[in-house]
Motif scaffolding. Structure first.
Motif, PDB file in Angstrom:
ATOM      1  N   SER A   1       2.197   1.100 -10.697  1.00 34.97           N
ATOM      2  CA  SER A   1       1.898   2.293  -9.473  1.00 34.97           C
ATOM      3  C   SER A   1       3.211   2.926  -9.667  1.00 34.97           C
ATOM      4  CB  SER A   1       2.189   1.796  -8.369  1.00 34.97           C
ATOM      5  OG  SER A   1       2.427   2.262  -7.521  1.00 34.97           O
ATOM      6  N   ASP A  15      -2.529  -1.413  -4.203  1.00 31.15           N
ATOM      7  CA  ASP A  15      -3.929  -2.622  -3.353  1.00 31.15           C
ATOM      8  C   ASP A  15      -4.055  -3.396  -3.298  1.00 31.15           C
ATOM      9  OD1 ASP A  15      -6.268  -2.529  -2.144  1.00 31.15           O
ATOM     10  OD2 ASP A  15      -7.471  -1.769  -3.179  1.00 31.15           O
ATOM     11  N   SER A  66       1.096  -4.655 -11.320  1.00 29.45           N
ATOM     12  CA  SER A  66       0.857  -3.688 -10.372  1.00 29.45           C
ATOM     13  C   SER A  66       2.129  -2.644 -10.004  1.00 29.45           C
ATOM     14  CB  SER A  66      -0.553  -3.834  -9.056  1.00 29.45           C
ATOM     15  OG  SER A  66      -1.294  -4.448  -9.717  1.00 29.45           O
ATOM     16  N   ASP A 118      -6.133  -6.040  -2.795  1.00 27.36           N
ATOM     17  CA  ASP A 118      -7.666  -6.462  -2.229  1.00 27.36           C
ATOM     18  C   ASP A 118      -8.594  -6.029  -4.274  1.00 27.36           C
ATOM     19  OD1 ASP A 118      -7.423  -7.774  -0.381  1.00 27.36           O
ATOM     20  OD2 ASP A 118      -7.918  -5.039   0.792  1.00 27.36           O
ATOM     21  N   ALA A 119      -6.886  -5.046  -5.105  1.00 29.08           N
ATOM     22  CA  ALA A 119      -7.622  -4.893  -6.163  1.00 29.08           C
ATOM     23  C   ALA A 119      -7.503  -5.280  -7.458  1.00 29.08           C
ATOM     24  CB  ALA A 119      -7.853  -2.775  -6.624  1.00 29.08           C
ATOM     25  N   ILE A 120      -6.309  -6.416  -7.195  1.00 25.87           N
ATOM     26  CA  ILE A 120      -5.644  -7.086  -7.825  1.00 25.87           C
ATOM     27  C   ILE A 120      -6.373  -7.936  -8.625  1.00 25.87           C
ATOM     28  CG2 ILE A 120      -3.415  -8.577  -8.650  1.00 25.87           C
ATOM     29  CD1 ILE A 120      -1.965  -6.442  -6.806  1.00 25.87           C
ATOM     30  N   LYS A 121      -7.110  -8.576  -9.617  1.00 28.98           N
ATOM     31  CA  LYS A 121      -7.447  -9.507  -9.929  1.00 28.98           C
ATOM     32  C   LYS A 121      -6.600 -10.294 -11.215  1.00 28.98           C
ATOM     33  CE  LYS A 121     -11.992  -8.374  -8.125  1.00 28.98           C
ATOM     34  NZ  LYS A 121     -10.947  -8.193  -6.502  1.00 28.98           N
ATOM     35  N   GLY A 149       1.311  -1.111  -0.043  1.00 30.44           N
ATOM     36  CA  GLY A 149      -0.124   0.154   0.047  1.00 30.44           C
ATOM     37  C   GLY A 149       1.304   1.390  -0.178  1.00 30.44           C
TER      38      GLY A 149
END
Length: 194
Positions: A157, A121, A153, A123-126, A116
């Motif tokens: 970032s 994030d 990701s 939890d947002a990684i799919k 973070g």
């Protein structure tokens, strides 16, 4: 190959013949040269596993013109080279990620907080069809860097925050002064200026 592996040419030829006979590599002739490649691209996924099992990944080289002098770059959509290897090392030391002997990487206890702070994030990684995280052997550094949806990701970032910049029409990446400061403050990573 003889020079790289330090084996006599007849021994190397024998090993390559056995790999061909087993269907692990294919060969095509280009003039006087024989060009070998993995027979099945899926075998490439086994290389990090084999390296971790055997412990035979050669150490990093610091001789002039070797890995220490090679620019960092992207590897597909994630960070490779010196930057990618240093980032993965630091994430493991901070217990943000944990590598397994089979090359699969999962979040560690400090994962969500540390990642973070790097703008990711978790939890947002799919991952969809892509794996969440795994080790990718870095050819120039001779050590693993992070690959997979998590690594992609992180790279996005770093680019979005201006911590790395890509050279035009190239995979080469350069760590910015701000990026260098962030890596040092968040992960304790100190990389030399480009």
């Amino acid at each position: 190959l003889v020079a790289e592996f330090g084996v006599p040419a007849p021994q190397l030829s024998n090993h390559l013949r056995r790999l061909r006979e087993a269907g692990l590599v294919s060969v095509h002739r280009d003039g006087r040269q024989a060009v070998y490649k993995l027979a099945d691209p899926g075998l490439e996924r086994l290389l990090p596993l084999l390296d971790s099992i055997t412990g035979r990944v050669a150490g990093r080289s610091s001789a002039p013109g070797q890995a220490a002098d090679v620019a960092s770059r992207t590897c597909y959509d994630h960070l490779g080279g010196r930057i990618g290897v240093a980032l993965y090392d630091a994430l493991r030391q901070k217990r943000a990620v944990q590598g397994h002997p089979d090359g699969i990487v999962e979040l560690g206890p400090a994962g969500p907080q540390t990642l973070g702070a790097l703008g990711v994030d978790v939890d947002a990684i799919k991952p969809h069809r892509q794996r969440f995280a795994f080790e990718c052997l870095d050819a120039t550094e001779r050590a693993p860097h992070l690959a997979g949806a998590l690594a992609d990701s992180l790279a996005r970032s770093f680019i979005d925050h201006g911590w790395i910049q890509r050279e035009a029409n190239s995979r080469t990446i350069v760590l910015s002064a701000v990026g260098r400061a962030k890596l040092k403050s968040i992960l304790g990573v100190v990389l030399p200026a480009a």
